[in-house]
Scaffold this active site. Sequence first.
Site, PDB file in Angstrom:
ATOM      1  N   ASP A 185       0.774  -1.344   0.072  1.00 36.77           N
ATOM      2  CA  ASP A 185      -0.065   0.062   0.034  1.00 36.77           C
ATOM      3  C   ASP A 185       0.860   1.191  -0.040  1.00 36.77           C
ATOM      4  O   ASP A 185       0.759   2.125  -0.823  1.00 36.77           O
ATOM      5  CB  ASP A 185      -0.807  -0.231   1.331  1.00 36.77           C
ATOM      6  CG  ASP A 185      -2.191   0.356   0.897  1.00 36.77           C
ATOM      7  OD1 ASP A 185      -2.610   0.586  -0.230  1.00 36.77           O
ATOM      8  OD2 ASP A 185      -3.069   0.706   1.797  1.00 36.77           O
ATOM      9  N   ASP A 186       1.792   1.436   0.975  1.00 36.67           N
ATOM     10  CA  ASP A 186       2.673   2.368   0.995  1.00 36.67           C
ATOM     11  C   ASP A 186       3.438   2.657  -0.408  1.00 36.67           C
ATOM     12  O   ASP A 186       3.555   3.672  -0.806  1.00 36.67           O
ATOM     13  CB  ASP A 186       3.632   2.412   2.059  1.00 36.67           C
ATOM     14  CG  ASP A 186       2.883   2.965   3.345  1.00 36.67           C
ATOM     15  OD1 ASP A 186       3.296   3.968   3.913  1.00 36.67           O
ATOM     16  OD2 ASP A 186       2.414   2.074   4.119  1.00 36.67           O
TER      17      ASP A 186
END
Length: 629
Positions: free
Chosen positions: A370-371
């Site tokens: 996600d990051d």
Amino acid sequence: MASDVQRGLDAARDHLLARQAEPGWWKGELRTNVTMDAEDLLLRQFLGILRADELEAAARWIRSQQRPDGTWATFYNGPGDLSTTIEAYVALRLAGDDVDDEHLRIAREFILAQGGIEASRVFTRIWLALFGEFSWDDLPSMPPEVVLLPSWAPMNPYDFGCWARQTVVPITVVATLRPVRPLPFALDELHTDHRGPGLVAGVVGTGFNLLDKALKVYDRAPVKPGRSLALRQAAEWIIARQEDDGGWGGIQPPWVYSILALHLLGYPIYHPVLAKAIAGLDTFLVHEDTPDGPVRWLEACQSPVWDTCLAITALLDAGVTADDPQLRRSIEWILGEEIAVRGDWSVKRPELPAGGWAFEFANDGYPDIDDTAEVVLALDRVTDSVPEAKAAVDRGLAWVRGMQSKDGGWGAFDADNTRRLVEKLPFSDFGAVIDPPSADVTAHAVEMLAHCGDPGDPALQRGVRWLLDSQEPDGSWFGRWGSNYVYGTGAVVPALVAAGIDRDDAVVRRAIEWLAAHQNADGGWGEDLRSYVDDDWRGRGESTPSQTAWALLALLAAGEADSEMTGRGVAWLLEVQRDDGGWDEDQYTGTGFPGDFYISYEMYRLVFPISALGRYVRLTDGADAVEPV
């Protein structure tokens, strides 16, 4: 004259810029619930390092978070939670509060009505067993021999999600050594004749219940082949994963249990590993002065990389250019946070080169998809002005592509972490224990590949198919890491449109219809965290800035910039905006474990509205003021 929207956007942009730290990052407060504070006090009490001033300040904070009905909840305005209330009660007893005090009396009534200590979750009972207030015999067996299992064997540590595996390994040590260091008081008033949680149901559950009984017999055996080796291996496994900041995974659960495990294995608190761990944990403490005196509370995690990449995107959406000194500083900082070493993820992807970003300041062992996707999306927009970003973008793209699971989706930290067998273990009652693909993470990966990669990439097409197949019957998508269907839908619609799905496609239209049906009368959107356990709350809750922005991002991507629905959402954001350009948001809109653990990200209420307003201005060519709510 600038429009009302432009003025609101400018004020929010300036507020965000003013909050930047000198090195270039942003980091908002990350609030959870008082179990963090109660367990921190109990940890320090167990280690013999609890100071009176720390105890007083933390107790003051815990009291301030008690609900009028005497309970403590896991999120703002949520219902009382049994385990959270028990842990808060114990912490206040430790601080000297009397059992006859009114706030403890009404808390105790709730605890007893819910079944007492015996009905609490396993982790709460483990903390109480450490102090002799619950029997180790009545807890599930957790053998450290699991650390000896190869990665292909069922129930090995890599079957668990990264947060769970880092917690389970040290807990097996603690549960095996079974220490007891009594508190200066007893908790007889919280015990009942309740039999506690029932046995795990089903055929698989029956097998695990029998296994638990067999393990208890093994624990009592005078000779335990492999036990000493397992404990040594567990210690080595734990120490090998300690991060530069002294912690484990940048999150509270593995941090505190790793400290306990190593301490019980003979490491003194002044040993460099433990000294570094305790000092690092102190950096997660937040100290505030209040009219009632100083308070102290513990962040369960810190999110500088996540906050910073979202802030970069928000500023770019607001029209800030890459040559702006503050934006350039943030880009340089985040480039320096790229992870160049291999972590546990490489067990499933041994040939994949490193190239991701983590959530925290220090978490090299566990970068997350996600990051990385959001960082790459932000950096890809500045490669013309910051040429050195191009190589990082390419590495991030390759790493995310390589972390795709077999079914076409993406989990948060691992690939193919889907063996649900571990969910049936008797001690797996502390929330999500595996990391299967989710709609929100998959959407961010798809959006990244669509904007920054090859449109014909098979990984992109498989991700799109996964998203299409996972749409809910009502047109929304489930949000694993944000609350909830508003978050999932707000992530998926922009990703699908970026990947080439037509805005008039039935999939997109059904999602927009769902958002339209769940817009509040005030023009905003909100969704209570109870939607994870009660379908009546799906898409329903008090309007919040972050959730309204998520809905607007989907609407804008779907070509709804000029719709009345979008205008009302924008108007609501302007109506509730503070004079300093920010927004207030008491509600929790982040998710740790659906149904069990929730998060308030301070930066969400700022970065997402900026992105929504910025994209609205761009798509409407600086539209004049929308009609007020």
